[in-house]
Design a protein around this motif. Structure first.
Motif, PDB file in Angstrom:
ATOM      1  N   ASP A 152       0.828  -1.201   0.000  1.00 57.88           N
ATOM      2  CA  ASP A 152       0.000   0.000   0.000  1.00 57.88           C
ATOM      3  C   ASP A 152       0.870   1.262   0.000  1.00 57.88           C
ATOM      4  O   ASP A 152       0.606   2.215  -0.751  1.00 57.88           O
ATOM      5  CB  ASP A 152      -0.920  -0.008   1.216  1.00 57.88           C
ATOM      6  N   ARG A 156       0.977   3.992  -3.192  1.00 56.84           N
ATOM      7  CA  ARG A 156       0.647   5.406  -2.986  1.00 56.84           C
ATOM      8  C   ARG A 156       1.838   6.308  -3.326  1.00 56.84           C
ATOM      9  O   ARG A 156       1.669   7.413  -3.860  1.00 56.84           O
ATOM     10  CB  ARG A 156       0.195   5.628  -1.540  1.00 56.84           C
ATOM     11  N   VAL A 166      -3.449   9.945  -3.543  1.00 55.66           N
ATOM     12  CA  VAL A 166      -4.432   8.969  -3.068  1.00 55.66           C
ATOM     13  C   VAL A 166      -4.770   9.345  -1.635  1.00 55.66           C
ATOM     14  O   VAL A 166      -3.896   9.353  -0.755  1.00 55.66           O
ATOM     15  CB  VAL A 166      -3.878   7.529  -3.137  1.00 55.66           C
ATOM     16  N   ASP A 170      -8.952   6.650   1.100  1.00 55.70           N
ATOM     17  CA  ASP A 170      -9.230   5.885  -0.123  1.00 55.70           C
ATOM     18  C   ASP A 170      -9.078   4.396   0.183  1.00 55.70           C
ATOM     19  O   ASP A 170      -8.031   3.945   0.653  1.00 55.70           O
ATOM     20  CB  ASP A 170      -8.256   6.300  -1.224  1.00 55.70           C
ATOM     21  N   GLU A 171     -10.110   3.620  -0.083  1.00 56.07           N
ATOM     22  CA  GLU A 171     -10.122   2.200   0.299  1.00 56.07           C
ATOM     23  C   GLU A 171      -9.608   1.275  -0.792  1.00 56.07           C
ATOM     24  O   GLU A 171      -9.613   0.045  -0.622  1.00 56.07           O
ATOM     25  CB  GLU A 171     -11.546   1.790   0.698  1.00 56.07           C
ATOM     26  N   ARG A 172      -9.170   1.810  -1.908  1.00 52.98           N
ATOM     27  CA  ARG A 172      -8.630   0.949  -2.963  1.00 52.98           C
ATOM     28  C   ARG A 172      -7.354   0.240  -2.475  1.00 52.98           C
ATOM     29  O   ARG A 172      -6.536   0.835  -1.769  1.00 52.98           O
ATOM     30  CB  ARG A 172      -8.301   1.770  -4.205  1.00 52.98           C
ATOM     31  N   ASP A 173      -7.202  -1.021  -2.872  1.00 57.53           N
ATOM     32  CA  ASP A 173      -5.982  -1.739  -2.509  1.00 57.53           C
ATOM     33  C   ASP A 173      -4.857  -1.352  -3.466  1.00 57.53           C
ATOM     34  O   ASP A 173      -5.062  -0.632  -4.459  1.00 57.53           O
ATOM     35  CB  ASP A 173      -6.209  -3.247  -2.494  1.00 57.53           C
ATOM     36  N   THR A 176      -5.284  -2.157  -7.240  1.00 60.27           N
ATOM     37  CA  THR A 176      -6.231  -1.280  -7.934  1.00 60.27           C
ATOM     38  C   THR A 176      -5.630   0.094  -8.179  1.00 60.27           C
ATOM     39  O   THR A 176      -5.805   0.679  -9.259  1.00 60.27           O
ATOM     40  CB  THR A 176      -7.527  -1.161  -7.118  1.00 60.27           C
ATOM     41  N   ILE A 177      -4.921   0.625  -7.181  1.00 58.11           N
ATOM     42  CA  ILE A 177      -4.282   1.940  -7.353  1.00 58.11           C
ATOM     43  C   ILE A 177      -3.306   1.896  -8.528  1.00 58.11           C
ATOM     44  O   ILE A 177      -3.324   2.774  -9.412  1.00 58.11           O
ATOM     45  CB  ILE A 177      -3.561   2.358  -6.060  1.00 58.11           C
ATOM     46  N   GLN A 179      -3.206  -0.185 -10.986  1.00 59.42           N
ATOM     47  CA  GLN A 179      -3.920  -0.427 -12.240  1.00 59.42           C
ATOM     48  C   GLN A 179      -4.566   0.869 -12.740  1.00 59.42           C
ATOM     49  O   GLN A 179      -4.458   1.213 -13.923  1.00 59.42           O
ATOM     50  CB  GLN A 179      -4.984  -1.506 -12.015  1.00 59.42           C
ATOM     51  N   ASP A 180      -5.226   1.596 -11.851  1.00 58.06           N
ATOM     52  CA  ASP A 180      -5.927   2.819 -12.247  1.00 58.06           C
ATOM     53  C   ASP A 180      -4.967   3.905 -12.711  1.00 58.06           C
ATOM     54  O   ASP A 180      -5.264   4.655 -13.655  1.00 58.06           O
ATOM     55  CB  ASP A 180      -6.760   3.347 -11.069  1.00 58.06           C
TER      56      ASP A 180
END
Length: 616
Positions: A152, A156, A166, A170-173, A176-177, A179-180
């Motif tokens: 994490d 970030r 971020v 923000d609850e994205r793992d 996902t971060i 990837q996005d």
């Protein structure tokens, strides 16, 4: 946020990071449980402050971004900023280009793993590649150290460096971060000094646009990540020409040209390791009047790693760099690693490692040998099955650990006793193959016997049979020289002469005739120390026979004939058939070369008669 405030927070953040790195190295090196716990608490405190400062910087940057309309800067961030002296690695750079960059076809893959020992130049290679191909990644380059961090935090940090904050809530793992933020970008990400494959799997963005380079000491990490074979690159020491060129870049052409041979010795003492060469360059640049020869002399000392560091710079310290790999080992594996330093420098077998490490069976030892190889503390030898070899500086590091941990003497004893018992074994076929596999390790036994002041001549004579059977002349010379010194220490003059004669014979078989004569020269004075007259005459004759044969091979025919006739006169007094036969055969050959055929025939006839009588 004011620039001064941001700089102050960044300075505090880097200070806490440096403290954490220092405590982590200390924790690896100490064996004291109380000190380990104290360092654990200090590392925890550092991490808490790092997380607090990172969060504060992130929040302040967000507010600053909301209040300004400054244009976004394409990131170009490297874990190692100065690559100006980067040298060589053309093949690896070409591999990375073919792997990661679209050219005339489709790139082979979008991820590459660089593995190798600490200080070998993995990060420098990745950074130099990024610098060369900056234009091929229009969305930028971001390279960060990822060791000691969770997924994490890393995700970030990468996102922030790309200009995308971020939020803490923000609850994205991490997956996902990443990837996005990166999957759609044509960007190069460098995960430097990766340790945990599970963390990297969470960070690797899918898709074909983003390229990734991973640097690691863990040779298995790339396999765990399913990186294709062509994407796994083993970074090895520089070649000799590359090392010389790097030293020249660091010190200047004139300094290298002034002491070319010493320059070659220095790069060899550095093990062709880029980190060591950088340290040497820094040390010599700080003292322009110091001769390279003087510096090389300091590196020849036993504790040369103490010289391969720049004070107050943790990034320029070979021993500190190697020590980081120890955190992957259990205490007993560190002991094993240390003990292996007594094995031969050019490599050793699993069998000898098992004995030296005091393992009960080879397969248990194999597990730990594989583990050491995995983390680049040991290498599989390029020649031979189940053989291993140290990088020379890592061997020096292991030796220092063995001394510090009080393991060296016991390890050397186990190593020596294993080979002594092996050589004296009655299983000749097995023994011969085992000796051949560890021939240089066996020669070290002679050094151990000298240190122990233990003249085990049976061991020497057993090995003499092996040397002569298989023609290991170079090793035989080294071995017999050590036993000559041992015999001199105990004033066994008969054996001193014997070992000198054997050395001369082996040198002559290597066509080193002048060296052979040098080895034989002192025997004339040594013979007088042999008290028993018959024995003294016998070795006098053997000496002259050997010298005459060497003179004959150098076409010094007159000298050879004269020397051999002296040997013959002594042998006739001794009336020993085998000695007479040998000298007559050599004399006949020398006379034949002189075209004194009648005398040669007479010598050969006498030799045949003696041989026939001896056979009867």
């Amino acid at each position: 946020m004011k620039q001064e405030e941001f700089a102050s927070l960044e300075k505090a953040l880097n200070s806490w990071r440096d403290k954490r790195d220092f405590f982590e190295v200390e924790k690896v090196e100490t064996a004291d449980p109380e000190q380990k716990y104290s360092l654990h608490r200090k590392i925890k405190e550092c991490n808490e402050n790092i997380n607090r400062l990172e969060a504060e910087i992130s929040e302040r940057q967000k507010k600053a971004n909301n209040s300004t309309s400054l244009p976004f800067q394409i990131p170009f961030i490297l874990p190692q900023k100065d690559v100006s002296s980067f040298t060589g690695r053309d093949e690896e750079l070409q591999q990375l280009q073919e792997l990661l960059i679209h050219r005339q076809g489709t790139k082979l893959c979008s991820i590459a793993g660089l593995a190798g020992t600490g200080g070998i130049g993995k990060s420098a290679l990745a950074c130099h590649f990024a610098t060369l191909h900056k234009a091929d990644f229009p969305d930028g380059v971001i390279g960060l150290r990822v060791d000691g961090k969770d997924a994490d935090t890393i995700a970030r940090d990468f996102a922030r460096r790309c200009g995308e904050e971020v939020e803490p809530e923000d609850e994205r793992d991490a997956k996902t971060i990443m990837q996005d933020v990166f999957a759609h970008r044509q960007i190069l990400l460098i995960f430097d000094n990766a340790e945990d494959a599970n963390i990297i799997k969470e960070l690797y963005p899918d898709g074909e646009r983003c390229a990734v380079i991973i640097t690691t000491r863990d040779r298995f990490l790339s396999i765990s990540l399913d990186i294709p074979d062509q994407g796994r690159i083993e970074v090895k020491p520089l070649s000799k020409p590359e090392s010389l060129l790097l030293l020249q870049k660091l010190l200047g052409e004139k300094r290298i040209a002034a002491e070319p041979q010493i320059s070659e010795e220095i790069i060899e003492l550095a093990g062709y390791l880029p980190l060591a060469l950088q340290i040497i360059g820094a040390a010599l640049k700080s003292n322009l009047n110091r001769r390279l020869a003087d510096y090389a002399a300091s590196l020849r000392e036993e504790r040369r790693l103490a010289r391969l560091r720049v004070p107050k710079d943790k990034h320029l310290d070979v021993r500190a760099c190697f020590s980081l790999s120890l955190k992957e080992l259990q205490p007993e594996q560190i002991d094993f690693f240390s003990c292996l330093s007594v094995c031969a420098e050019d490599g050793f077998s699993r069998r000898s490692a098992t004995a030296t490490g005091n393992y009960s069976d080879e397969y248990t030892a194999q597990d730990d040998l594989d583990w050491l190889c995995r983390f680049s503390l040991l290498n599989y030898a390029e020649v031979g099955e189940n053989r291993f070899v140290f990088h020379p500086l890592i061997r020096a590091f292991a030796h220092e650990l063995a001394v510090e941990r009080g393991l060296r003497d016991d390890a050397a004893t186990r190593h020596a006793e294993f080979f002594i018992n092996l050589v004296k074994s009655s299983d000749v076929g097995f023994v011969d193959s085992a000796i051949a596999e560890d021939i240089n390790g066996i020669i070290l036994v002679a050094d151990w016997l000298q240190h122990q002041q233990s003249p085990d001549y049976e061991f020497a004579f057993r090995l003499q049979e092996f040397f002569e059977k298989y023609g290991y002349w170079k090793q035989a010379v080294a071995f017999m020289f050590r036993f000559q010194l041992l015999a001199e220490r105990f004033e066994d003059w008969e054996l001193v002469v014997k070992f000198r004669i054997q050395q001369a014979k082996y040198l002559s078989l290597e066509k080193q005739y002048l060296n052979a004569e040098v080895v034989l020269a002192p025997i004339s004075g040594i013979l007088q120390k042999i008290e028993i007259q018959a024995t003294r005459h016998r070795y006098h004759a053997k000496w002259l026979t050997t010298l005459g044969s060497i003179q004959w091979r150098q076409h010094k025919l007159d000298q050879a004939v004269d020397t051999l006739k002296q040997a013959l006169a002594i042998q006739e007094l001794l009336d020993e058939p085998d000695g007479l036969s040998i000298v007559l055969n050599s004399l006949g050959s020398a006379l034949q070369k002189q075209s004194k055929l009648a005398e040669a025939v007479d010598a050969f006839h006498r030799q045949i008669e003696i041989s026939q009588q001896f056979d009867d």
